[in-house]
Design an enzyme around this catalytic site. Structure first.
Site, PDB file in Angstrom:
ATOM      1  N   CYS A  53       0.823  -1.228   0.000  1.00 22.77           N
ATOM      2  CA  CYS A  53       0.000   0.000   0.000  1.00 22.77           C
ATOM      3  C   CYS A  53       0.855   1.276   0.000  1.00 22.77           C
ATOM      4  O   CYS A  53       0.575   2.225  -0.739  1.00 22.77           O
ATOM      5  CB  CYS A  53      -0.968  -0.019   1.181  1.00 22.77           C
ATOM      6  SG  CYS A  53      -0.281  -0.702   2.697  1.00 22.77           S
ATOM      7  N   HIS A  81      -2.472   6.330   4.442  1.00 26.89           N
ATOM      8  CA  HIS A  81      -1.048   6.453   4.762  1.00 26.89           C
ATOM      9  C   HIS A  81      -0.525   7.804   4.264  1.00 26.89           C
ATOM     10  O   HIS A  81      -0.812   8.206   3.131  1.00 26.89           O
ATOM     11  CB  HIS A  81      -0.241   5.355   4.067  1.00 26.89           C
ATOM     12  CG  HIS A  81      -0.536   3.947   4.556  1.00 26.89           C
ATOM     13  ND1 HIS A  81      -1.233   3.677   5.705  1.00 26.89           N
ATOM     14  CD2 HIS A  81      -0.186   2.747   4.034  1.00 26.89           C
ATOM     15  CE1 HIS A  81      -1.319   2.360   5.881  1.00 26.89           C
ATOM     16  NE2 HIS A  81      -0.697   1.775   4.878  1.00 26.89           N
TER      17      HIS A  81
END
Ligand SMILES: NC(=O)c1ccc[n+]([C@@H]2O[C@H](COP(=O)([O-])OP(=O)(O)OC[C@H]3O[C@@H](n4cnc5c(N)ncnc54)[C@H](OP(=O)(O)O)[C@@H]3O)[C@@H](O)[C@H]2O)c1
Length: 355
Positions: free
Chosen positions: A148, A241
Site C-alpha cells: 500500500c 497512509h
C-alpha cells in the site's frame, strides 16, 4: 450484461471486506464465492465476518457460505487478500490449476514473471503474462498489487521519473492502523503513540517502486535505477497512509516544473476508461496544511493519490507529502483496477462472454 463471477480469498479480513464492498456494485464483476480460514469456513459470511466498514454489508453476500481456500478452484477469477505466508503456496496452486489470481499479498510480488501492476503507471508490464503462462503450462496466472505505501509512492514518483529522471528518493511514512489488518495492532500499543517499526515494510518500500517504474524486457522487468531509503512508522490513524518524500532528480528542474509535471500527469485513454480509474491519478493540493488523512483519503472514491507541499529540499532537490487510502487505492481497489485492465487487454473475457 451478465457480470463475471469472482471469488474472494481472505474475504473476512480488512482488505477482503473492501473487495466485497467495492464489488457489490461493480459493473463487470460479481462476488459468487468467499473463502477464509478454517475458523470461518462452513459459516454464513454474515456470521463469520466481523464487518468493519461504515456501509452495510451487501445483501447478496450475507448468506454465502465461507469456503476453505482449496475449494475455490472452480472460480476462474479470484481476488486474494490472504496473509502472505498462506498466499505463497495457495496462489501458486490456483494459478497452476488455471485460475487468474489478482492478489494483494506480498508473496509473489517480486517473482520475475509476475506483473506488479498499477494500470496508470505500468499497464505494459502485463507482457510478463505470456512468460508466466508458459512456466505454468496453462491459462492461469498471478497479477500482484504493490504494497500500500509503495503504491502511492510510485504513483507520485511516476511523472517525476518520466519528466526529469529520479536519482534518489527518501521517504518517511506515517501508516494507518488498518494497514495491519484486523485485529491488528493492540490499542494499548498504538493509542497516544507512534511505532517506529513495521516488520518487512521498509524492504518493500525500497524495492517495489523500482519494479513498478521499471521497463519490461525478455520475460522480466529491468528495475528503475534510482535508490530509495525508507523509514516506516505506524500512527494512530484509522485509514490512509501519509508519506514525507524527498527526491534528487537527474535533470535540473524548477519547483514550477515539478508541480506542472505532477499536475499534468495523465494516463492512457485505455486506462482512463476503466470503471475504477480516478479522473486523475494524482490530485495536487495547493494548501499549506494538506494532504491530511482525515480530509483527503476519500478523494476520487479513495482511488487517487493526493500530493501537497511541493517545495525545494536543502538536502536533495525537492520534497513533498503524499497521501493515499491503503485499503482502496493501496489494496482492494487497486486489485480490482488491475482485473479491469486484464479485461480490456484481453487476458480475461469481457463480461457476458463465458470464461
Ligand atoms: N490492510 C491493508 O491496508 C493492506 C494493504 C495492502 C496489502 N495488504 C495485504 O492484504 C492481505 C490481507 O490483509 P488484511 O489487512 O485484510 O488482513 P486481515 O484483516 O488479517 O485478514 C486476513 C484474511 O485472511 C484469512 N486467513 C487467515 N489465515 C488463513 C488461512 N490459513 N487460510 C485461509 N484464509 C486465512 C482470514 O480469515 P479468518 O477471518 O477466517 O481468520 C482473513 O479473511 C495481506 O497479505 C496484507 O499484507 C493489506
Amino acid at each position: 450484461m451478465s457480470r463475471i463471477p469472482v471469488g474472494v480469498l481472505g474475504a473476512t479480513g480488512i482488505v477482503g471486506q473492501r473487495f466485497v464492498q467495492l464489488l457489490a456494485d461493480h459493473p463487470w464483476f460479481k462476488v459468487t464465492a468467499v473463502a477464509a480460514s478454517d475458523a470461518s469456513a462452513g459459516r454464513p459470511y454474515a456470521e463469520a465476518c466481523h464487518w468493519l466498514l461504515p456501509t452495510a454489508m451487501p445483501e447478496p453476500v450475507r448468506d454465502l457460505i465461507v469456503q476453505p481456500v482449496e475449494q475455490m478452484l472452480e472460480y476462474p477469477l479470484l481476488f486474494s487478500a490472504l496473509p502472505s505466508d498462506v498466499a505463497a503456496p495457495v496462489e501458486d496452486h490456483l494459478a497452476d490449476s488455471g485460475a487468474v489470481v489478482c492478489t494483494n499479498a506480498a508473496a509473489h510480488r517480486m517473482d520475475p514473471d509476475v506483473p506488479l501492476l498499477i494500470p496508470e503507471i505500468n499497464a505494459d508490464h502485463t507482457v510478463l503474462l505470456e512468460t508466466q503462462r508458459q512456466r505454468r503450462s496453462g491459462p492461469g496466472f498471478i497479477v500482484a498489487s504493490a504494497n500500500c505505501s509503495a503504491t502511492q509512492l510510485a504513483v507520485a514518483l511516476k511523472p517525476l521519473h518520466d519528466a526529469f529522471g529520479l536519482l534518489k528518493v527518501s521517504v518517511v511514512t506515517m501508516q494507518a492502523v488498518s494497514g495491519a489488518g484486523y485485529p491488528g495492532v493492540p490499542s494499548l500499543d498504538i493509542l497516544d503513540n507512534v511505532l517506529p517499526f513495521i516488520p518487512g515494510e521498509e524492504d518493500k518500500l525500497e524495492s517495489e517502486p523500482r519494479k513498478l517504474l521499471g521497463a519490461p524486457g525478455h520475460g522480466r522487468i529491468e528495475y528503475a535505477p534510482f535508490e530509495i531509503s525508507a523509514q516506516c512508522n505506524r500512527v494512530p490513524v484509522r485509514d490512509g497512509h501519509t508519506e514525507c518524500v524527498s527526491v534528487e532528480l537527474e535533470d535540473q528542474a524548477s519547483a514550477e516544473e515539478v508541480i506542472a509535471a505532477l499536475r499534468s500527469f495523465e494516463t492512457s485513454p485505455e486506462v482512463a476508461s476503466l470503471p475504477s480509474s480516478p479522473p486523475r491519478p494524482v490530485l495536487l493540493s495547493d494548501e499549506d496544511d494538506r494532504p491530511q488523512p482525515m480530509r483527503d483519503r476519500y478523494s476520487e472514491a479513495g482511488m487517487c493519490v493526493t500530493v501537497g507541499r511541493v517545495r525545494a529540499c536543502p538536502l536533495l532537490d525537492f520534497k513533498f507529502v503524499v497521501l493515499g487510502h491503503n485499503t482502496l487505492r493501496g489494496a482492494a481497489g487497486g486489485s480490482i483496477h488491475n482485473a479491469e485492465l486484464l479485461v480490456t487487454q484481453g487476458y480475461l473475457p469481457r463480461p457476458g462472454v463465458a470464461l
